[in-house]
Motif scaffolding. Structure first.
Motif, short mmCIF file in Angstrom:
data_model
loop_
_atom_site.label_atom_id
_atom_site.label_comp_id
_atom_site.label_asym_id
_atom_site.label_seq_id
_atom_site.Cartn_x
_atom_site.Cartn_y
_atom_site.Cartn_z
N LEU A 124 0.85 -1.20 0.00
CA LEU A 124 0.00 0.00 0.00
C LEU A 124 0.88 1.24 0.00
O LEU A 124 1.99 1.22 0.54
CB LEU A 124 -0.85 0.01 1.27
CG LEU A 124 -1.66 -1.26 1.56
CD1 LEU A 124 -2.18 -1.26 2.99
CD2 LEU A 124 -2.81 -1.38 0.58
N THR A 125 0.37 2.32 -0.58
CA THR A 125 1.08 3.59 -0.45
C THR A 125 0.10 4.67 0.00
O THR A 125 -1.11 4.55 -0.21
CB THR A 125 1.70 4.10 -1.77
OG1 THR A 125 0.67 4.62 -2.59
CG2 THR A 125 2.45 3.02 -2.50
N SER A 126 0.67 5.70 0.59
CA SER A 126 -0.15 6.83 1.02
C SER A 126 0.77 8.03 1.20
O SER A 126 1.98 7.88 1.34
CB SER A 126 -0.82 6.47 2.34
OG SER A 126 -1.40 7.62 2.92
N ASP A 127 0.17 9.20 1.21
CA ASP A 127 1.01 10.38 1.44
C ASP A 127 1.23 10.64 2.93
O ASP A 127 1.91 11.57 3.30
CB ASP A 127 0.44 11.62 0.72
CG ASP A 127 -0.89 12.07 1.29
OD1 ASP A 127 -1.46 11.36 2.14
OD2 ASP A 127 -1.37 13.14 0.89
N ARG A 128 0.60 9.82 3.78
CA ARG A 128 0.80 9.99 5.22
C ARG A 128 0.58 8.66 5.92
O ARG A 128 0.12 7.69 5.31
CB ARG A 128 -0.17 11.03 5.76
CG ARG A 128 -1.61 10.59 5.63
CD ARG A 128 -2.56 11.73 5.73
NE ARG A 128 -2.74 12.31 4.41
CZ ARG A 128 -3.63 13.24 4.12
NH1 ARG A 128 -4.40 13.73 5.05
NH2 ARG A 128 -3.77 13.70 2.90
N LEU A 129 0.84 8.63 7.21
CA LEU A 129 0.64 7.40 7.99
C LEU A 129 -0.85 7.08 8.11
O LEU A 129 -1.67 8.00 8.11
CB LEU A 129 1.20 7.59 9.39
CG LEU A 129 2.69 7.29 9.56
CD1 LEU A 129 3.16 7.79 10.91
CD2 LEU A 129 2.95 5.80 9.44
N PRO A 130 -1.19 5.79 8.23
CA PRO A 130 -2.60 5.42 8.30
C PRO A 130 -3.37 6.19 9.38
O PRO A 130 -4.50 6.61 9.15
CB PRO A 130 -2.56 3.94 8.63
CG PRO A 130 -1.25 3.46 8.13
CD PRO A 130 -0.31 4.62 8.23
N ASN A 131 -2.75 6.37 10.56
CA ASN A 131 -3.53 7.04 11.62
C ASN A 131 -3.71 8.53 11.37
O ASN A 131 -4.40 9.21 12.11
CB ASN A 131 -2.93 6.79 13.00
CG ASN A 131 -1.51 7.32 13.10
OD1 ASN A 131 -1.06 8.00 12.17
ND2 ASN A 131 -0.83 7.02 14.17
N GLU A 132 -3.10 9.04 10.31
CA GLU A 132 -3.30 10.45 9.96
C GLU A 132 -4.32 10.61 8.83
O GLU A 132 -4.61 11.73 8.41
CB GLU A 132 -1.97 11.07 9.52
CG GLU A 132 -0.98 11.16 10.68
CD GLU A 132 0.44 11.46 10.20
OE1 GLU A 132 0.68 11.45 8.98
OE2 GLU A 132 1.30 11.67 11.07
N ILE A 133 -4.84 9.51 8.33
CA ILE A 133 -5.84 9.60 7.26
C ILE A 133 -7.21 9.83 7.90
O ILE A 133 -7.62 9.05 8.76
CB ILE A 133 -5.86 8.30 6.41
CG1 ILE A 133 -4.48 8.09 5.78
CG2 ILE A 133 -6.95 8.36 5.34
CD1 ILE A 133 -4.34 6.79 5.04
N PRO A 134 -7.90 10.91 7.50
CA PRO A 134 -9.16 11.22 8.16
C PRO A 134 -10.17 10.09 8.03
O PRO A 134 -10.33 9.54 6.95
CB PRO A 134 -9.66 12.47 7.43
CG PRO A 134 -8.54 12.95 6.60
CD PRO A 134 -7.56 11.85 6.45
N LYS A 135 -10.79 9.78 9.13
CA LYS A 135 -11.86 8.79 9.15
C LYS A 135 -11.49 7.45 8.53
O LYS A 135 -12.29 6.83 7.83
CB LYS A 135 -13.10 9.34 8.44
CG LYS A 135 -13.63 10.62 9.02
CD LYS A 135 -15.05 10.41 9.51
CE LYS A 135 -15.63 11.64 10.15
NZ LYS A 135 -16.08 12.62 9.22
#
Ligand SMILES: Nc1ncnc2c1ncn2[C@@H]1O[C@H](COP(=O)(O)OP(=O)(O)OP(=O)(O)O)[C@@H](O)[C@H]1O
Length: 452
Positions: A250-261
């Motif tokens: 998986l990729t994201s621009d931020r850590l999972p706990n910083e993804i809203p909702k």
């Protein structure tokens, strides 16, 4: 509402001046406007690759932004492929609900093929301080999928090679075991496929497609923010694959706990494996990336010119590559050899504020929260009290004025709000500014503080 052809011409112009010439000719100029119904602008793209590119590079969001710049209207693109026009007409006739398709934008068909980019391999990836951990983890996973790090989670800023590494894993696995089953999607494509599956009652087929793979790659999962149903489905997809020892990346621009909702159970599952961040490359790495790229594209360019370009762009590899493309285009246009002077000339018109000088949305949010004595949580939250709503709208207004962020991105940074909320906030503040001297003073103060 403007005429479709005028609107598209205006939008195209903005793309043309803001994007590298090759990007413009390959991906944007080839799109054909089909209809403008209400606020839905339907564009026909020549191939699935084009649509993937549009989705992945967020060109659709950029279009919303440009359309707003030219018309002050909230125009939404619907991307279709050549063959789908027919299909769209048939479906409309069948269901009798003209919006049935529009709902599933931007990809109205089920199960789009998403190929791996053959250029994104370990061989073409330059290792530097900011990405060596990520590179090492990717290599391990490609050699022992489902064993050591599952899921493997890359996070970091835009254009730093997350997608490249993800594809490299897939390409390496295919090279070693050609019958490996791989699925690569952006989180938006996953969402669209899921919505389509519901609309066409093909959930079972959807599940087969996503659960019957050896490697599932999901890019940019920050766009799962606020999408309850999709998260639910992804949770089950994840479990099925994980229980079967299939690899998930998986990729994201931020850590999972910083993804809203993002549901807690997803956040905790994503932490089961390994999360690695990728940070911007240092100067040496940037030069090496440019050298690699220049050699691959057979561009004749002296070392000192490469160092010059690498010194100008210090945040993002995609922009670095864009700058090189721009220099090359300039060289072809001017019929002059590539030198540092020519590069300086070619890059002059780019707004080269370095990332560290640039005002970012979080910086704006902090300043505005301080200024109005509200908490950051409230500023990004949903409370409707005037003492909070006003600062929130001001922060959105300034985010739009002072950063390059698109409307959807701004909405996302404010606790996952819709881009129409941002448009509303912007218009509201812009209108009040004309008549409210106190607001004028506040905005002026904040601008000064932010741009000092
Ligand atoms: N270390 C590297 N070596 C060679 N090329 C790189 C490297 N890092 C990034 N690139 C190139 O930079 C471009 C952008 O990278 P990529 O698309 O993987 O970024 P990303 O982190 O996925 O960005 P986004 O968050 O926008 O999806 C690609 O063309 C990629 O090949």
């Amino acid at each position: 509402m403007p005429e479709m052809s005028d609107l598209w011409a205006d939008i195209q112009k903005l793309f043309e001046v803001n994007y590298a010439p090759t990007t413009y000719t390959t991906w944007i100029k080839t799109a054909k406007p089909i209809s403008l119904v209400g606020n839905k602008l339907t564009l026909e793209l020549p191939s699935p690759l084009h649509r993937d590119y549009w989705n992945h590079q967020h060109l659709d969001q950029q279009l919303v932004e440009y359309a707003y710049q030219t018309t002050h209207e909230d125009i939404q693109p619907v991307l279709i492929l050549e063959g789908e026009r027919q299909q769209q007409a048939t479906l409309k006739a069948k269901t009798g609900t003209p919006d049935a398709i529009a709902l599933s934008e931007p990809t109205p068909t089920f199960m789009k093929e998403t190929a791996l980019n053959p250029r994104y391999t370990f061989d073409t990836f330059v290792i530097g301080k900011g990405n060596q951990m990520a590179h090492a983890a990717a290599l391990v996973v490609s050699e022992e999928p489902g064993e050591m790090y599952n899921p493997l989670f890359f996070y970091g800023g835009v254009g730093l090679g997350k997608t490249h590494l993800m594809h490299a894993i897939g390409n390496k696995m295919l090279e070693d075991h050609p019958d490996t089953k791989i699925k690569y999607v952006t989180s938006e494509a996953f969402t669209n496929d899921f919505i389509n599956a519901i609309q066409t009652r093909t959930q079972e087929q959807f599940r087969q497609e996503y659960r019957n793979v050896d490697l599932l790659l999901v890019d940019d999962i920050q766009f799962f923010a606020n999408k309850e149903g999709t998260q639910e489905e992804f949770f089950h997809t994840f479990n099925a694959l994980y229980d079967d020892n299939k690899q998930i990346v998986l990729t994201s621009d931020r850590l999972p706990n910083e993804i809203p909702k993002l549901q807690d159970r997803l956040v905790s599952r994503f932490a089961w494996g390994l999360s690695v961040d990728i940070t911007p490359p240092d100067l040496e790495t940037r030069i090496a990336i440019l050298r690699n790229k220049a050699d691959a594209d057979q561009i004749d360019i002296p070392d000192d010119t490469l160092s010059y370009i690498a010194g100008q762009i210090d945040s993002n590899v995609r922009e670095l590559e864009g700058a090189l493309a721009r220099v090359q285009a300039y060289h072809q246009l001017m019929h002059q050899p590539i030198t540092t002077d020519l590069a300086a000339e070619a890059l002059k018109s780019l707004n080269l504020a370095s990332a560290s000088d640039a005002v970012t949305i979080p910086v704006i949010q902090n300043r505005v929260a301080d200024y109005f004595h509200v908490s950051l949580k409230d500023l990004k939250g949903k409370k409707r009290k005037k003492v909070i709503v006003m600062p929130r709208q001001i922060a959105m207004y300034l985010s739009r004025e002072l950063t390059e962020a698109s409307l959807p991105r701004i909405g996302n940074e404010f606790g996952g709000k819709d881009h129409t909320t941002v448009i509303h906030a912007y218009d509201k503040i812009a209108a009040s500014l004309k008549i409210d001297p106190e607001l004028q003073k506040d905005i002026e103060n904040l601008r000064d503080e932010l741009q000092r």
